[in-house]
Design a protein around this motif. Sequence first.
Motif, PDB file in Angstrom:
ATOM      1  N   GLU A  73       8.364 -34.491  19.966  1.00 34.06           N
ATOM      2  CA  GLU A  73       9.260 -33.342  20.160  1.00 34.06           C
ATOM      3  C   GLU A  73      10.721 -33.746  20.365  1.00 34.06           C
ATOM      4  N   VAL A  74      10.975 -35.054  20.546  1.00 28.90           N
ATOM      5  CA  VAL A  74      12.326 -35.486  20.899  1.00 28.90           C
ATOM      6  C   VAL A  74      12.528 -36.909  20.370  1.00 28.90           C
ATOM      7  N   THR A  75      13.775 -37.256  20.102  1.00 30.66           N
ATOM      8  CA  THR A  75      14.057 -38.616  19.638  1.00 30.66           C
ATOM      9  C   THR A  75      14.086 -39.571  20.838  1.00 30.66           C
ATOM     10  N   CYS A  76      13.981 -40.883  20.536  1.00 28.89           N
ATOM     11  CA  CYS A  76      13.812 -41.849  21.629  1.00 28.89           C
ATOM     12  C   CYS A  76      15.141 -42.411  22.134  1.00 28.89           C
ATOM     13  N   ASN A  77      16.241 -41.692  21.889  1.00 29.57           N
ATOM     14  CA  ASN A  77      17.547 -42.203  22.350  1.00 29.57           C
ATOM     15  C   ASN A  77      18.171 -41.300  23.414  1.00 29.57           C
TER      16      ASN A  77
END
Length: 192
Positions: A73-77
């Motif tokens: 659901e979300v990017t890893c940054n």
Amino acid sequence: MILESSSLNFILAFAAVLLVCGVILSYLSKNAQQTNTEDDLVAKLNAALPGAQCAQCGYPGCEAYAKALAHGEVTCNKCIPGGPDTIEALASILGIEPPQDEDGDDYLFMPRTVAFIHKSPCTGCSRCARVCPVDAINGAIRQTHSVDPELCTGCGECVKTCPEECIEMIKLEPTPANFNWDIKSIRITGGK
Ligand code: SF4
Ligand code: SF4
Ligand code: SF4
């Protein structure tokens, strides 16, 4: 003949019950395996996060962010305290390339967010220092306090505690002094 027919019906009904049980058991087993795999992934992602529980990623804590990552659901940054090393670690666990924005590898220069104490309103009550989980706040009682930006993880706990409202979260401009020199690799994009 009547007995034979009823026996056949019984066998057919029994076989149908067995089939339904088999399908249900297989479904439950698949579900359990899926849950275990997902739990393992969340645990690995959570372990790679700094544990500051500061919510700067937009989630109420590290585990919530790890769950969102596991669900794609979300990017890893998004973990600001973690910085580039955490981005690389999360991407490696997820088996993906670290995300790049339109300008390329800008995340390597992502500014850290740290606490800053405005001197004049500070009464030196030391409440902020008592809640800081990493001992990043210095100052004697009844003297103005200050934050060591090298130690501060940006968790924001001190901001909530200060009765004078003199602590502000600020973004550090990337400089040679606070740049993350520990870059594992530099990707070259474009060209042949
Ligand atoms: S920003 Fe990082 S350290 Fe803070 S809660 Fe989110 S994952 Fe945890
Ligand atoms: S100085 Fe404030 S924001 Fe920084 S780690 Fe300590 S409590 Fe958290
Ligand atoms: S809590 Fe606020 S007023 Fe008290 S020492 Fe910390 S910065 Fe100063």
